[in-house]
Design an enzyme around this catalytic site. Structure first.
Site, mmCIF file in Angstrom:
data_model
loop_
_atom_site.group_PDB
_atom_site.id
_atom_site.type_symbol
_atom_site.label_atom_id
_atom_site.label_comp_id
_atom_site.label_asym_id
_atom_site.label_seq_id
_atom_site.Cartn_x
_atom_site.Cartn_y
_atom_site.Cartn_z
ATOM 1 N N ALA A 1 0.839 -1.209 0.000
ATOM 2 C CA ALA A 1 0.000 0.000 0.000
ATOM 3 C C ALA A 1 0.864 1.245 0.000
ATOM 4 O O ALA A 1 1.952 1.273 0.579
ATOM 5 C CB ALA A 1 -0.899 0.000 1.230
ATOM 6 N N GLY A 2 0.356 2.287 -0.642
ATOM 7 C CA GLY A 2 1.032 3.580 -0.650
ATOM 8 C C GLY A 2 1.703 3.880 -1.964
ATOM 9 O O GLY A 2 1.922 5.042 -2.290
ATOM 10 N N PHE A 3 2.023 2.840 -2.746
ATOM 11 C CA PHE A 3 2.685 3.100 -4.030
ATOM 12 C C PHE A 3 1.676 3.639 -5.032
ATOM 13 O O PHE A 3 1.926 4.632 -5.711
ATOM 14 C CB PHE A 3 3.356 1.834 -4.579
ATOM 15 N N ASN B 1 9.017 8.449 5.063
ATOM 16 C CA ASN B 1 7.930 9.274 4.529
ATOM 17 C C ASN B 1 6.998 9.712 5.643
ATOM 18 O O ASN B 1 6.814 9.014 6.637
ATOM 19 C CB ASN B 1 7.167 8.521 3.424
ATOM 20 N N ARG B 2 6.445 10.899 5.454
ATOM 21 C CA ARG B 2 5.364 11.384 6.319
ATOM 22 C C ARG B 2 4.286 11.999 5.420
ATOM 23 O O ARG B 2 3.839 13.126 5.635
ATOM 24 C CB ARG B 2 5.867 12.386 7.366
ATOM 25 N N PHE C 1 -1.385 10.184 4.216
ATOM 26 C CA PHE C 1 -2.592 9.768 3.458
ATOM 27 C C PHE C 1 -3.044 10.837 2.456
ATOM 28 O O PHE C 1 -4.228 11.188 2.397
ATOM 29 C CB PHE C 1 -3.766 9.432 4.390
ATOM 30 N N ASN D 1 -6.616 -0.720 0.639
ATOM 31 C CA ASN D 1 -6.219 -0.399 2.012
ATOM 32 C C ASN D 1 -6.956 0.879 2.429
ATOM 33 O O ASN D 1 -6.886 1.886 1.730
ATOM 34 C CB ASN D 1 -4.694 -0.231 2.005
ATOM 35 N N SER E 1 -0.325 3.287 10.185
ATOM 36 C CA SER E 1 0.528 4.339 9.621
ATOM 37 C C SER E 1 0.913 5.303 10.729
ATOM 38 O O SER E 1 0.061 5.704 11.520
ATOM 39 C CB SER E 1 -0.217 5.097 8.522
ATOM 40 N N ASN F 1 1.779 8.371 10.349
ATOM 41 C CA ASN F 1 1.702 9.771 9.922
ATOM 42 C C ASN F 1 0.326 10.408 10.047
ATOM 43 O O ASN F 1 0.114 11.520 9.575
ATOM 44 C CB ASN F 1 2.195 9.888 8.475
ATOM 45 N N THR F 2 -0.612 9.689 10.637
ATOM 46 C CA THR F 2 -1.911 10.273 10.972
ATOM 47 C C THR F 2 -2.002 10.239 12.492
ATOM 48 O O THR F 2 -2.057 9.155 13.077
ATOM 49 C CB THR F 2 -3.070 9.479 10.329
ATOM 50 N N LYS G 1 -3.595 -4.414 8.897
ATOM 51 C CA LYS G 1 -2.169 -4.120 8.761
ATOM 52 C C LYS G 1 -1.638 -3.538 10.066
ATOM 53 O O LYS G 1 -2.185 -2.553 10.569
ATOM 54 C CB LYS G 1 -1.948 -3.148 7.608
ATOM 55 N N THR H 1 4.760 -5.762 8.029
ATOM 56 C CA THR H 1 4.318 -4.641 8.840
ATOM 57 C C THR H 1 4.298 -3.349 8.034
ATOM 58 O O THR H 1 4.828 -3.293 6.937
ATOM 59 C CB THR H 1 5.296 -4.385 10.019
ATOM 60 N N ASN H 2 3.772 -2.329 8.697
ATOM 61 C CA ASN H 2 3.870 -0.974 8.177
ATOM 62 C C ASN H 2 5.285 -0.432 8.472
ATOM 63 O O ASN H 2 6.149 -1.170 8.937
ATOM 64 C CB ASN H 2 2.786 -0.100 8.837
ATOM 65 N N THR I 1 9.691 -0.215 -0.961
ATOM 66 C CA THR I 1 11.018 0.413 -1.067
ATOM 67 C C THR I 1 11.939 -0.377 -1.999
ATOM 68 O O THR I 1 12.690 0.210 -2.789
ATOM 69 C CB THR I 1 11.634 0.550 0.338
HETATM 70 C C1 FMN Z 1 6.347 6.470 0.416
HETATM 71 C C2 FMN Z 1 5.557 5.428 1.173
HETATM 72 C C3 FMN Z 1 4.189 5.559 1.316
HETATM 73 C C4 FMN Z 1 3.467 4.594 2.020
HETATM 74 N N1 FMN Z 1 2.114 4.737 2.135
HETATM 75 C C5 FMN Z 1 1.400 3.772 2.779
HETATM 76 C C6 FMN Z 1 -0.002 3.854 2.872
HETATM 77 O O1 FMN Z 1 -0.637 4.772 2.348
HETATM 78 N N2 FMN Z 1 -0.650 2.879 3.552
HETATM 79 C C7 FMN Z 1 -0.001 1.819 4.127
HETATM 80 O O2 FMN Z 1 -0.641 0.948 4.719
HETATM 81 N N3 FMN Z 1 1.349 1.698 4.028
HETATM 82 C C8 FMN Z 1 2.046 2.643 3.376
HETATM 83 N N4 FMN Z 1 3.400 2.514 3.268
HETATM 84 C C9 FMN Z 1 4.060 1.360 3.917
HETATM 85 C C10 FMN Z 1 4.316 0.222 2.951
HETATM 86 O O3 FMN Z 1 3.103 -0.282 2.457
HETATM 87 C C11 FMN Z 1 5.102 -0.903 3.637
HETATM 88 O O4 FMN Z 1 4.312 -1.445 4.680
HETATM 89 C C12 FMN Z 1 6.412 -0.436 4.225
HETATM 90 O O5 FMN Z 1 7.008 0.536 3.399
HETATM 91 C C13 FMN Z 1 7.412 -1.573 4.417
HETATM 92 O O6 FMN Z 1 7.710 -2.201 3.191
HETATM 93 P P1 FMN Z 1 9.034 -1.869 2.328
HETATM 94 O O7 FMN Z 1 10.210 -1.946 3.254
HETATM 95 O O8 FMN Z 1 9.053 -2.892 1.259
HETATM 96 O O9 FMN Z 1 8.845 -0.492 1.799
HETATM 97 C C14 FMN Z 1 4.125 3.478 2.578
HETATM 98 C C15 FMN Z 1 5.512 3.338 2.397
HETATM 99 C C16 FMN Z 1 6.235 4.286 1.702
HETATM 100 C C17 FMN Z 1 7.726 4.100 1.526
#
Ligand code: FMN
Length: 355
Positions: A64-66, A113-114, A117, A141, A177, A179-180, A214, A242-243, A317
């Site tokens: 999620a988030g991409f 990141n911050r 949403f 999500n 998350s 950031n909220t 999550k 995890t997040n 990432t």
């Molecule tokens: C830029 C960015 C934005 C993200 N936005 C969300 C999001 O909107 N919702 C969420 O559940 N996780 C979000 N994540 C978390 C990722 O879904 C993931 O759980 C976390 O980055 C760990 O995985 P990774 O190490 O492969 O990035 C975000 C991560 C990044 C780097």
């Protein structure tokens, strides 16, 4: 890693500020500029398998988030991902936090990141999903708008759930998350129990779809076990572990505190997220399916998450650093590892090193 990506495309992308580069990447995907990397068959020689009653061509998804607004689901699927988790989406559109709010830490193979949403709202996501051709499993999500106090979170989540339900293959509840403000407090049992109970009630009314939760890597062991118990009791179909983390342990990047608040993702999260996966797997006796996410850069990383107890894997990432051939490299490599170790398929390897 492909030569073209490593020597040319990544340096070009990384010359831009991180969020700007992400937006350019989304535009490039949307306009088919990654076509050269499209794959014929996303199974990559693995046997497709079923989980939550859904059929996955392979176990690697985009976290999620991409693709928060479901803009590039089809091109992502064509790059070989077995599933995509769109969102986080909130009921109403919101701009997110002030920029800059996304940072690369190349020495650590990490991001902070911050974003908070930033998204176009649930209705826009649904419209985008309807327009896209469906080529793989699409999870959605859901979160809550920043201006919704936690006392009103249940209703906000429930309304968002209702909007996205018709187009989602599964729905993930995001209470993790960083950031909220206050969102992670919803992981505490007094807030979490009523939240999942209400969403399950709506889920039954609307026609049952897989409902996942999550969780954060910053919960302690007791917190992880408690939330796992509640998920089992509430009939939650799976947990995503995890997040991002708010911890900043042993980073190579100098002066990381100058970046400020935010969730850390990538390599520094890898071990912790594996620990959380293992804890959920052991505590549930393998009964709770887990999507393992955090710091997957290689096929070995993906296998480590499966052996810790994950049935599916996600990455964000690793894809940013690894480029458009990422899914192909990870899934092909995973198939090789499974064969070398004598596993017939992913399923038979799940949790093999967890107990
Ligand atoms: C830029 C960015 C934005 C993200 N936005 C969300 C999001 O909107 N919702 C969420 O559940 N996780 C979000 N994540 C978390 C990722 O879904 C993931 O759980 C976390 O980055 C760990 O995985 P990774 O190490 O492969 O990035 C975000 C991560 C990044 C780097």
């Amino acid at each position: 890693m492909s030569f073209l990506w490593e020597k040319l495309l990544r340096p070009a992308a990384f010359a831009f500020e991180a969020e700007h580069a992400h937006d350019l990447g989304i535009r490039a995907l949307k306009h088919g500029l990654a076509r050269a990397f499209y794959v014929e068959d996303p199974a990559f020689g693995l046997n497709p398998f079923e989980l939550f009653g859904l059929r996955f061509a392979n176990p690697l998804g985009i976290a999620a988030g991409f693709d928060k607004n479901g803009m590039v689901l089809e091109p992502l699927a064509r790059l070989g991902f077995g599933f995509i988790e769109a969102g986080t989406v909130t009921l109403r559109p919101q701009p997110g936090n002030p920029k800059p709010r996304m940072f690369r830490l190349p020495e650590d193979r990490a991001l902070i990141n911050r974003l908070g949403f930033n998204n176009l709202g649930a209705a826009a996501l649904v419209a985008n999903i309807r327009e896209n051709q469906r080529r793989c499993v699409i999870g959605i999500n859901i979160g809550k708008n920043k201006d919704v106090p936690n006392e009103e979170a249940v209703e906000a989540f429930a309304k968002t759930f209702e909007v996205v339900h018709p187009v989602a293959d599964y729905i993930a509840i995001n209470v993790s998350s960083p950031n909220t403000p206050g969102l992670r407090d919803l992981q505490r049992s007094d807030a979490f129990e009523p939240l999942v109970a209400e969403l399950q009630a709506r889920n039954r009314e609307l026609g049952r779809k897989p409902l996942l939760v999550k969780i954060a890597p910053d919960l302690d062991d007791a917190g992880i076990k408690e939330i796992t118990d509640i998920c089992i009791d509430a009939g939650i179909d799976g947990m995503i572990a995890t997040n991002t983390t708010v911890a900043r342990r042993a980073l190579r990047t100098p002066d990381v505190e100058q970046i400020g608040d935010g969730g850390l993702s990538g390599a520094p999260l890898f071990d912790r997220s594996n620990d959380v996966i293992r804890t959920v797997f052991r505590h549930s006796g393998g009964r709770m399916p887990i999507i393992g996410v955090g710091g997957v850069f290689t096929a070995n990383d993906a296998f480590a998450k499966i052996s810790a107890g994950a049935s599916l894997i996600q990455a964000y990432t690793g894809f940013v650093y690894g480029g458009p051939a990422f899914a192909k490299e990870i899934v092909t490599g995973l198939g090789k590892i499974l064969r070398e170790r004598g596993f017939a398929d992913v399923r038979s390897a799940v949790g093999c090193e967890a107990l």
